[in-house]
Scaffold this motif. Structure first.
Motif, PDB file in Angstrom:
ATOM      1  N   GLU A  28       0.840  -1.203   0.000  1.00  0.00           N
ATOM      2  CA  GLU A  28       0.000   0.000   0.000  1.00  0.00           C
ATOM      3  C   GLU A  28       0.872   1.249   0.000  1.00  0.00           C
ATOM      4  O   GLU A  28       0.604   2.220  -0.722  1.00  0.00           O
ATOM      5  N   HIS A  29       1.949   1.226   0.782  1.00  0.00           N
ATOM      6  CA  HIS A  29       2.875   2.364   0.809  1.00  0.00           C
ATOM      7  C   HIS A  29       3.680   2.452  -0.482  1.00  0.00           C
ATOM      8  O   HIS A  29       3.974   3.557  -0.968  1.00  0.00           O
ATOM      9  N   LEU A  30       4.059   1.315  -1.038  1.00  0.00           N
ATOM     10  CA  LEU A  30       4.791   1.334  -2.312  1.00  0.00           C
ATOM     11  C   LEU A  30       3.945   1.956  -3.415  1.00  0.00           C
ATOM     12  O   LEU A  30       4.430   2.746  -4.215  1.00  0.00           O
ATOM     13  N   HIS A  31       2.657   1.589  -3.456  1.00  0.00           N
ATOM     14  CA  HIS A  31       1.745   2.175  -4.430  1.00  0.00           C
ATOM     15  C   HIS A  31       1.621   3.680  -4.210  1.00  0.00           C
ATOM     16  O   HIS A  31       1.664   4.467  -5.165  1.00  0.00           O
ATOM     17  N   GLU A  32       1.453   4.070  -2.968  1.00  0.00           N
ATOM     18  CA  GLU A  32       1.257   5.483  -2.661  1.00  0.00           C
ATOM     19  C   GLU A  32       2.492   6.301  -3.007  1.00  0.00           C
ATOM     20  O   GLU A  32       2.391   7.379  -3.612  1.00  0.00           O
ATOM     21  N   ASN A 145      10.212  -8.807  19.289  1.00  0.00           N
ATOM     22  CA  ASN A 145      10.182  -8.495  20.713  1.00  0.00           C
ATOM     23  C   ASN A 145      10.387  -7.010  20.974  1.00  0.00           C
ATOM     24  O   ASN A 145       9.774  -6.437  21.883  1.00  0.00           O
ATOM     25  N   ARG A 146      11.229  -6.396  20.143  1.00  0.00           N
ATOM     26  CA  ARG A 146      11.459  -4.958  20.292  1.00  0.00           C
ATOM     27  C   ARG A 146      10.219  -4.169  19.890  1.00  0.00           C
ATOM     28  O   ARG A 146       9.959  -3.093  20.427  1.00  0.00           O
ATOM     29  N   VAL A 147       9.444  -4.711  18.959  1.00  0.00           N
ATOM     30  CA  VAL A 147       8.215  -4.048  18.530  1.00  0.00           C
ATOM     31  C   VAL A 147       7.116  -4.216  19.563  1.00  0.00           C
ATOM     32  O   VAL A 147       6.387  -3.270  19.894  1.00  0.00           O
ATOM     33  N   ILE A 148       6.985  -5.427  20.106  1.00  0.00           N
ATOM     34  CA  ILE A 148       5.883  -5.747  21.015  1.00  0.00           C
ATOM     35  C   ILE A 148       6.089  -5.164  22.407  1.00  0.00           C
ATOM     36  O   ILE A 148       5.146  -4.677  23.044  1.00  0.00           O
ATOM     37  N   HIS A 149       7.339  -5.186  22.900  1.00  0.00           N
ATOM     38  CA  HIS A 149       7.573  -4.884  24.306  1.00  0.00           C
ATOM     39  C   HIS A 149       8.097  -3.477  24.590  1.00  0.00           C
ATOM     40  O   HIS A 149       8.144  -3.070  25.761  1.00  0.00           O
ATOM     41  N   THR A 150       8.499  -2.739  23.566  1.00  0.00           N
ATOM     42  CA  THR A 150       9.050  -1.414  23.828  1.00  0.00           C
ATOM     43  C   THR A 150       8.907  -0.535  22.591  1.00  0.00           C
ATOM     44  O   THR A 150       8.406  -0.977  21.558  1.00  0.00           O
ATOM     45  N   VAL A 151       9.361   0.714  22.714  1.00  0.00           N
ATOM     46  CA  VAL A 151       9.417   1.625  21.572  1.00  0.00           C
ATOM     47  C   VAL A 151      10.891   1.871  21.286  1.00  0.00           C
ATOM     48  O   VAL A 151      11.572   2.573  22.039  1.00  0.00           O
ATOM     49  N   ASP A 152      11.391   1.271  20.238  1.00  0.00           N
ATOM     50  CA  ASP A 152      12.813   1.355  19.909  1.00  0.00           C
ATOM     51  C   ASP A 152      13.004   2.372  18.787  1.00  0.00           C
ATOM     52  O   ASP A 152      12.700   2.107  17.623  1.00  0.00           O
ATOM     53  N   LYS A 153      13.510   3.539  19.136  1.00  0.00           N
ATOM     54  CA  LYS A 153      13.673   4.610  18.149  1.00  0.00           C
ATOM     55  C   LYS A 153      14.765   4.297  17.131  1.00  0.00           C
ATOM     56  O   LYS A 153      14.795   4.888  16.049  1.00  0.00           O
ATOM     57  N   SER A 154      15.661   3.384  17.468  1.00  0.00           N
ATOM     58  CA  SER A 154      16.767   3.064  16.560  1.00  0.00           C
ATOM     59  C   SER A 154      16.399   1.995  15.540  1.00  0.00           C
ATOM     60  O   SER A 154      17.129   1.775  14.571  1.00  0.00           O
ATOM     61  N   LEU A 155      15.256   1.337  15.744  1.00  0.00           N
ATOM     62  CA  LEU A 155      14.858   0.243  14.864  1.00  0.00           C
ATOM     63  C   LEU A 155      14.388   0.788  13.520  1.00  0.00           C
ATOM     64  O   LEU A 155      13.523   1.658  13.458  1.00  0.00           O
ATOM     65  N   ALA A 156      14.967   0.294  12.446  1.00  0.00           N
ATOM     66  CA  ALA A 156      14.598   0.747  11.100  1.00  0.00           C
ATOM     67  C   ALA A 156      14.505  -0.460  10.177  1.00  0.00           C
ATOM     68  O   ALA A 156      15.353  -1.353  10.203  1.00  0.00           O
ATOM     69  N   VAL A 157      13.459  -0.479   9.356  1.00  0.00           N
ATOM     70  CA  VAL A 157      13.244  -1.568   8.403  1.00  0.00           C
ATOM     71  C   VAL A 157      12.869  -0.960   7.056  1.00  0.00           C
ATOM     72  O   VAL A 157      12.103   0.009   6.998  1.00  0.00           O
ATOM     73  N   THR A 158      13.402  -1.508   5.977  1.00  0.00           N
ATOM     74  CA  THR A 158      13.089  -1.000   4.646  1.00  0.00           C
ATOM     75  C   THR A 158      11.999  -1.857   4.001  1.00  0.00           C
ATOM     76  O   THR A 158      11.808  -3.018   4.378  1.00  0.00           O
ATOM     77  N   PRO A 159      11.271  -1.299   3.021  1.00  0.00           N
ATOM     78  CA  PRO A 159      10.264  -2.098   2.308  1.00  0.00           C
ATOM     79  C   PRO A 159      10.866  -3.352   1.680  1.00  0.00           C
ATOM     80  O   PRO A 159      10.248  -4.416   1.702  1.00  0.00           O
ATOM     81  N   GLU A 160      12.064  -3.218   1.132  1.00  0.00           N
ATOM     82  CA  GLU A 160      12.723  -4.370   0.514  1.00  0.00           C
ATOM     83  C   GLU A 160      12.958  -5.482   1.520  1.00  0.00           C
ATOM     84  O   GLU A 160      12.752  -6.661   1.219  1.00  0.00           O
ATOM     85  N   GLU A 161      13.356  -5.123   2.740  1.00  0.00           N
ATOM     86  CA  GLU A 161      13.612  -6.128   3.772  1.00  0.00           C
ATOM     87  C   GLU A 161      12.336  -6.860   4.166  1.00  0.00           C
ATOM     88  O   GLU A 161      12.346  -8.083   4.369  1.00  0.00           O
TER      89      GLU A 161
END
Length: 323
Positions: A28-32, A145-161
Motif C-alpha cells: 500500500e505504501h509502495l503504491h502510494e 520483541n522490540r516491537v511488542i515490548h518497547t518503543v525502539d527509536k533506533s529500529l529501522a526496516v526498509t520495504p525491501e527487507e
C-alpha cells in the motif's frame, strides 16, 4: 477430553493470512509513494523519499512482526501434524479448570512459547531446521520483541527487507508454491471478492489479474536480481514482454486504456535454449512471431502465436490459418 484440535492446515491458513496482511501494508505504501514520485522535484527526490519512509517506519516494523507471527504458526502447524498434544504447554496443574471433568476446546490450553518451538520441532519432526533458518528466525524474533515490548527509536526496516522476509518465509514453508499463486488465493477470498455478486461480474478476473501484475512489477522493481530469480524464476537481465494471456485478460476491465498496461509487470520471458516463452505469473506458454501489425499507425513486428497480440500496441491481429 480435548476437542476441536487445530490442524496443520489451520495453522498454515492463519500463517498465510499474517503474511498477506504484512504484504498489504507494505505494498500500500509502495503504491502510494509511486503515485507521489511524479510530483517530486528531481533534486529533492532523495530527501523526500527519506521523509516518506521514515514516516512509514511503524507500518514497516509492524509488518515485520506479522512475518514473525506467521513463522511461529507455520512451525506450530508442522508440530501439530505430528501430534497437536505436543503443542500444549505447562504441567497439568496449569491446564484449564475442569479439563478433567468436561470436554474442552484445544484453544483453551496455553501452547508452547515461541522460544521453545524450534527445539520441539527439531525433536519430533523428521526434517530439522537449517542453521541458516535458525539464525534468521532469531533475528526476526529479536525485532518482533522490540516491537511488542518497547518503543525502539533506533529500529529501522526498509520495504525491501519486509518483502524479502515475506518471500523467504513463504518459500521455506511452501516450497512447491510460488508466492503469487498463494497471493491469488488470498485475494479470491478477501471480503469483497468472496461475494457471489462480485465473482459473477464479467471483469472479475480482469481486476484480479491487474492487481497481481501491478504488485509483481513493484516487487521486481525493488528486489535485487538474485531474489527475483530465487523466488519467481524471473531474470531481470533478459528482455521481457507483457504476457499476451494476462494482457488479454486485463484488457476486459471496465474503462480499460492500453496505456494502463505499462503499470503491469512484463512477465513473459524466453526459456533458455528454447524458442518458447513462459509467463512467470500465469504460466502461459507461447512463441513470438515476426509479423507486421495490422493496426493502423503501429510499426510493431512481433506478435504472440496464440492470440496474435502485438507486443507494441497490444492489438490482437488475425492469425493465418494453417492448411
Amino acid at each position: 477430553m480435548i476437542i476441536e484440535f487445530s490442524t496443520k492446515d489451520d495453522f498454515y491458513h492463519a500463517a498465510d493470512g499474517f503474511l498477506n496482511s504484512s504484504w498489504d501494508s507494505v505494498t500500500e505504501h509502495l503504491h502510494e509513494f509511486e503515485a507521489l514520485r511524479g510530483a517530486i522535484n528531481g533534486l529533492d527526490h532523495e530527501d523526500e523519499s527519506n521523509r516518506y519512509w521514515a514516516s512509514a517506519k511503524q507500518t514497516l516494523v509492524s509488518a515485520t512482526a506479522l512475518v514473525q507471527q506467521a513463522v511461529e504458526f507455520y512451525i506450530k502447524g508442522r508440530i501439530a501434524n505430528v501430534s497437536p498434544y505436543l503443542l500444549i504447554s505447562g504441567n497439568p496443574q496449569t491446564w484449564p479448570r475442569g479439563a478433567n471433568k468436561k470436554d474442552i476446546e484445544f484453544s483453551a490450553f496455553r501452547t508452547l512459547d515461541a522460544q521453545d518451538l524450534i527445539k520441539v520441532h527439531d525433536t519430533v519432526c523428521p526434517e530439522r531446521f537449517s542453521d541458516q533458518f535458525i539464525q534468521w528466525n532469531e533475528s526476526m524474533r529479536t525485532i518482533r520483541n522490540r516491537v511488542i515490548h518497547t518503543v525502539d527509536k533506533s529500529l529501522a526496516v526498509t520495504p525491501e527487507e519486509v518483502i524479502n522476509s515475506i518471500l523467504y518465509t513463504h518459500s521455506y514453508f511452501n516450497a512447491s508454491e510460488c508466492w503469487f499463486s498463494s497471493r491469488r488465493k488470498y485475494l479470491e477470498n478477501t471480503p469483497v471478492n468472496s461475494m457471489k455478486s462480485i465473482r459473477s461480474e464479467e471483469n472479475y478476473e480482469s481486476h484480479l489479474t491487474h492487481t497481481l501484475l501491478v504488485d509483481y512489477r513493484l516487487t521486481i522493481d525493488i528486489l535485487p536480481p538474485a531474489a527475483c530469480k530465487k523466488y519467481f524464476s524471473y531474470d531481470k537481465k533478459v528482455k521481457s514482454f507483457h504476457c499476451p494471456s494476462c494482457s488479454h485478460t486485463v484488457s476486459c476491465m471496465d474503462f480499460w486504456d492500453d496505456e494502463f498496461i505499462h503499470d503491469c509487470a512484463k512477465t513473459y520471458q524466453k526459456l533458455s535454449e528454447s524458442e518458447v516463452y513462459l509467463c512467470r505469473l500465469c504460466g502461459h506458454e507461447g512463441r513470438i512471431l515476426e509479423r507486421n501489425c495490422e493496426e493502423y499507425g503501429c510499426e510493431g513486428t512481433l506478435q504472440d502465436s496464440e492470440y496474435g497480440t502485438c507486443f507494441s500496441c497490444f492489438a490482437e491481429n488475425a492469425l493465418q490459418q494453417s492448411n
